[in-house]
Design a protein around this motif. Structure first.
Motif, PDB file in Angstrom:
ATOM      1  N   MET A  76       0.839  -1.143   0.004  1.00 48.71           N
ATOM      2  CA  MET A  76       0.035   0.075  -0.008  1.00 48.71           C
ATOM      3  C   MET A  76       0.846   1.168  -0.009  1.00 48.71           C
ATOM      4  N   GLY A  77       2.106   1.220   0.681  1.00 45.11           N
ATOM      5  CA  GLY A  77       2.868   2.356   0.969  1.00 45.11           C
ATOM      6  C   GLY A  77       3.516   2.450  -0.607  1.00 45.11           C
ATOM      7  N   GLY A  78       4.167   1.703  -1.334  1.00 45.03           N
ATOM      8  CA  GLY A  78       4.521   1.775  -2.327  1.00 45.03           C
ATOM      9  C   GLY A  78       3.568   2.489  -3.380  1.00 45.03           C
ATOM     10  N   SER A  79       2.413   1.927  -3.412  1.00 44.04           N
ATOM     11  CA  SER A  79       1.184   2.202  -4.345  1.00 44.04           C
ATOM     12  C   SER A  79       1.236   3.715  -4.121  1.00 44.04           C
ATOM     13  N   VAL A  80       0.727   4.026  -3.182  1.00 48.33           N
ATOM     14  CA  VAL A  80       0.503   5.384  -2.745  1.00 48.33           C
ATOM     15  C   VAL A  80       1.417   6.484  -3.158  1.00 48.33           C
ATOM     16  N   ALA A  81       2.741   6.027  -2.443  1.00 47.85           N
ATOM     17  CA  ALA A  81       3.871   6.826  -2.701  1.00 47.85           C
ATOM     18  C   ALA A  81       4.104   7.164  -4.261  1.00 47.85           C
ATOM     19  N   ASN A  82       3.865   6.207  -4.978  1.00 50.04           N
ATOM     20  CA  ASN A  82       4.101   6.289  -6.381  1.00 50.04           C
ATOM     21  C   ASN A  82       3.118   7.051  -7.215  1.00 50.04           C
ATOM     22  N   ASN A  83       1.951   7.046  -6.724  1.00 47.66           N
ATOM     23  CA  ASN A  83       0.929   7.980  -7.235  1.00 47.66           C
ATOM     24  C   ASN A  83       0.723   7.880  -8.777  1.00 47.66           C
ATOM     25  N   ASP A  84       0.574   6.536  -9.145  1.00 48.84           N
ATOM     26  CA  ASP A  84      -0.020   6.405 -10.534  1.00 48.84           C
ATOM     27  C   ASP A  84      -1.083   6.914 -10.733  1.00 48.84           C
ATOM     28  N   PRO A  85      -1.480   7.611 -11.885  1.00 45.75           N
ATOM     29  CA  PRO A  85      -2.815   8.228 -11.965  1.00 45.75           C
ATOM     30  C   PRO A  85      -3.971   7.083 -12.334  1.00 45.75           C
ATOM     31  N   ALA A  86      -3.469   5.950 -12.589  1.00 47.58           N
ATOM     32  CA  ALA A  86      -4.474   4.862 -12.689  1.00 47.58           C
ATOM     33  C   ALA A  86      -4.519   3.773 -11.612  1.00 47.58           C
ATOM     34  N   ALA A  87      -3.718   4.158 -10.427  1.00 46.35           N
ATOM     35  CA  ALA A  87      -3.671   3.278  -9.587  1.00 46.35           C
ATOM     36  C   ALA A  87      -5.000   3.247  -8.654  1.00 46.35           C
ATOM     37  N   ASP A  88      -5.368   1.873  -7.985  1.00 49.38           N
ATOM     38  CA  ASP A  88      -6.413   1.939  -7.156  1.00 49.38           C
ATOM     39  C   ASP A  88      -6.558   2.460  -5.823  1.00 49.38           C
ATOM     40  N   TYR A  89      -5.345   2.231  -5.002  1.00 45.20           N
ATOM     41  CA  TYR A  89      -5.431   2.889  -3.628  1.00 45.20           C
ATOM     42  C   TYR A  89      -5.727   4.224  -3.484  1.00 45.20           C
ATOM     43  N   PRO A  90      -4.987   5.262  -4.424  1.00 50.14           N
ATOM     44  CA  PRO A  90      -5.209   6.475  -4.106  1.00 50.14           C
ATOM     45  C   PRO A  90      -6.912   7.034  -4.163  1.00 50.14           C
ATOM     46  N   SER A  91      -7.703   6.168  -4.715  1.00 51.63           N
ATOM     47  CA  SER A  91      -9.157   6.563  -4.715  1.00 51.63           C
ATOM     48  C   SER A  91      -9.708   6.354  -3.176  1.00 51.63           C
ATOM     49  N   ALA A  92      -9.200   4.997  -2.605  1.00 54.46           N
ATOM     50  CA  ALA A  92      -9.611   4.965  -1.260  1.00 54.46           C
ATOM     51  C   ALA A  92      -9.064   5.827  -0.345  1.00 54.46           C
ATOM     52  N   VAL A  93      -7.923   6.245  -0.313  1.00 54.74           N
ATOM     53  CA  VAL A  93      -7.072   7.130   0.358  1.00 54.74           C
ATOM     54  C   VAL A  93      -7.903   8.591   0.525  1.00 54.74           C
ATOM     55  N   LEU A  94      -8.151   9.070  -0.914  1.00 59.47           N
ATOM     56  CA  LEU A  94      -8.895  10.187  -0.936  1.00 59.47           C
ATOM     57  C   LEU A  94     -10.152  10.043  -0.527  1.00 59.47           C
ATOM     58  N   GLY A  95     -10.933   8.922  -1.010  1.00 58.90           N
ATOM     59  CA  GLY A  95     -12.440   8.791  -0.865  1.00 58.90           C
ATOM     60  C   GLY A  95     -12.713   8.934   0.525  1.00 58.90           C
ATOM     61  N   LEU A  96     -11.795   8.155   1.432  1.00 59.18           N
ATOM     62  CA  LEU A  96     -11.984   7.958   2.780  1.00 59.18           C
ATOM     63  C   LEU A  96     -11.698   9.076   3.621  1.00 59.18           C
ATOM     64  N   GLY A  97     -10.819  10.065   3.050  1.00 64.08           N
ATOM     65  CA  GLY A  97     -10.246  11.136   3.805  1.00 64.08           C
ATOM     66  C   GLY A  97      -9.215  10.372   4.713  1.00 64.08           C
ATOM     67  N   ALA A  98      -8.265   9.708   4.332  1.00 64.85           N
ATOM     68  CA  ALA A  98      -7.199   9.327   5.209  1.00 64.85           C
ATOM     69  C   ALA A  98      -6.141  10.149   5.298  1.00 64.85           C
ATOM     70  N   GLN A  99      -5.592   9.717   6.616  1.00 66.36           N
ATOM     71  CA  GLN A  99      -4.133  10.566   6.843  1.00 66.36           C
ATOM     72  C   GLN A  99      -3.115   9.500   6.304  1.00 66.36           C
ATOM     73  N   VAL A 100      -2.275  10.278   5.716  1.00 59.32           N
ATOM     74  CA  VAL A 100      -0.994   9.402   5.460  1.00 59.32           C
ATOM     75  C   VAL A 100       0.013   9.528   6.336  1.00 59.32           C
ATOM     76  N   LEU A 101       0.601   8.602   7.105  1.00 56.50           N
ATOM     77  CA  LEU A 101       1.643   8.796   8.082  1.00 56.50           C
ATOM     78  C   LEU A 101       2.895   8.551   7.266  1.00 56.50           C
TER      79      LEU A 101
END
Ligand SMILES: Cc1cc2nc3c(=O)[nH]c(=O)nc-3n(C[C@H](O)[C@H](O)[C@H](O)COP(=O)(O)OP(=O)(O)OC[C@H]3O[C@@H](n4cnc5c(N)ncnc54)[C@H](O)[C@@H]3O)c2cc1C
Length: 272
Positions: free
Chosen positions: A109-134
């Motif tokens: 999850m950390g690698g995917s979100v740090a990478n921020n590929d515009p077509a990756a799945d996890y960023p939508s959950a991080v943003l959609g849920l209003g998560a905090q990135v530690l």
């Protein structure tokens, strides 16, 4: 000719020290994006700082109304975790449709979100849920984290250590998969909270984004009918081999509706 040296960090401090010491060093998690990037000569870091032996960056837990996920947690672990499934089933489901079993068993999850590929799945959950990135240095709200294509608010030498997801009343994710890679041509994450309704779209922009018009319409009337009057402006969307801007606008509308249907079919989560 260049060389890349491999360092295996035994602790977060050791990894941070290596990144401080070598300007051109890069952290390595699952390697599912970074290694192909090296193979294609698109990056030439002086050092790879392997994080995968840092156990403190692993694992999932729930505390109150927050789900915590360590940065090194693999997609397959998120998909199979009973803790994640009980807290945010939409996150398990999202993890289960990333790529293929090989990628899900290495990618994190950390690698995917740090990478921020515009077509990756996890960023939508991080943003959609209003998560905090530690991170090793601070916590960053999802709304401030995703900056542009493959660009985030992370500073050089900063390591993502985990995520805190507020547990929603209910949430859902629906995506139209690129058939070869599994990446989202369009993916939409919808989350309902006591005081907010969030809609995050991946695959259809320079980076993941919130569809505010849909959020406003659904906040006023949480029903499929409310989406009838909101449209995506195709002039703001990219065109590529996967589809025209008009096609992507249609997919956003369609997959927002599908995600909402899946959300409305769930019971509201009971608070403890
Ligand atoms: C064939 C294929 C299909 C795929 N399909 C999908 C898909 O359908 N959906 C999807 O979302 N993804 C997909 N991916 C990407 C996959 O999910 C990767 O796991 C993810 O993009 C990168 O995670 P990783 O752990 O492998 O990171 P790595 O490749 O190790 O690193 C990626 C980048 O993040 C940096 N980094 C890594 N960890 C950290 C950290 N903790 N802190 C700061 N920076 C860090 C690295 O330096 C590098 O720049 C696919 C990949 C492949 C190869």
């Amino acid at each position: 000719m260049y060389e890349t040296l491999y360092l295996r960090a035994a602790s977060l401090d050791e990894a941070l020290a290596a990144l401080r010491e070598h300007d051109e060093a890069r952290p390595l998690s699952g390697g599912m994006t970074l290694i192909p990037t090296l193979k294609q000569r698109l990056a030439a870091p002086s050092h790879l700082v392997d994080l995968t032996r840092i156990d403190a960056l692993r694992g999932v837990s729930v505390e109150g109304d927050v789900l915590r996920v360590g940065a090194l947690t693999k997609h397959a672990e998120v998909a199979a975790s009973p803790v994640v499934a009980a807290a945010i089933p939409a996150l398990s489901q999202l993890a289960s449709v990333i790529a293929d079993p090989q990628v899900r068993n290495r990618g994190t999850m950390g690698g995917s979100v740090a990478n921020n590929d515009p077509a990756a799945d996890y960023p939508s959950a991080v943003l959609g849920l209003g998560a905090q990135v530690l991170t090793s240095h601070r916590r960053i709200a999802a709304d401030d984290f995703f900056v542009d294509t493959f660009e985030t608010a992370l500073e050089p030498g900063e390591i993502v250590t985990g995520f805190e997801y507020p547990i929603p009343l209910r949430a859902a994710y629906a995506k139209f998969r690129q058939p070869a890679s599994g990446y989202a041509v369009v993916g939409v994450f919808v989350a309902q909270f006591d005081d907010a309704l969030r809609v995050a779209v991946t695959g259809a922009g320079a980076s993941v984004f919130r569809w505010f018009d849909a959020e406003r319409a659904l906040a006023a009337d949480l029903s499929e009918a409310a989406l009838a009057d909101v449209e995506v402006d195709p002039s703001t969307l990219p065109e590529d081999a996967n589809g025209s801007a008009a096609y992507r606008a249609h997919l956003i509308e369609t997959y927002t509706r599908r995600s909402l249907q899946a959300l409305l079919a769930q019971p509201l989560r009971r608070r403890a």
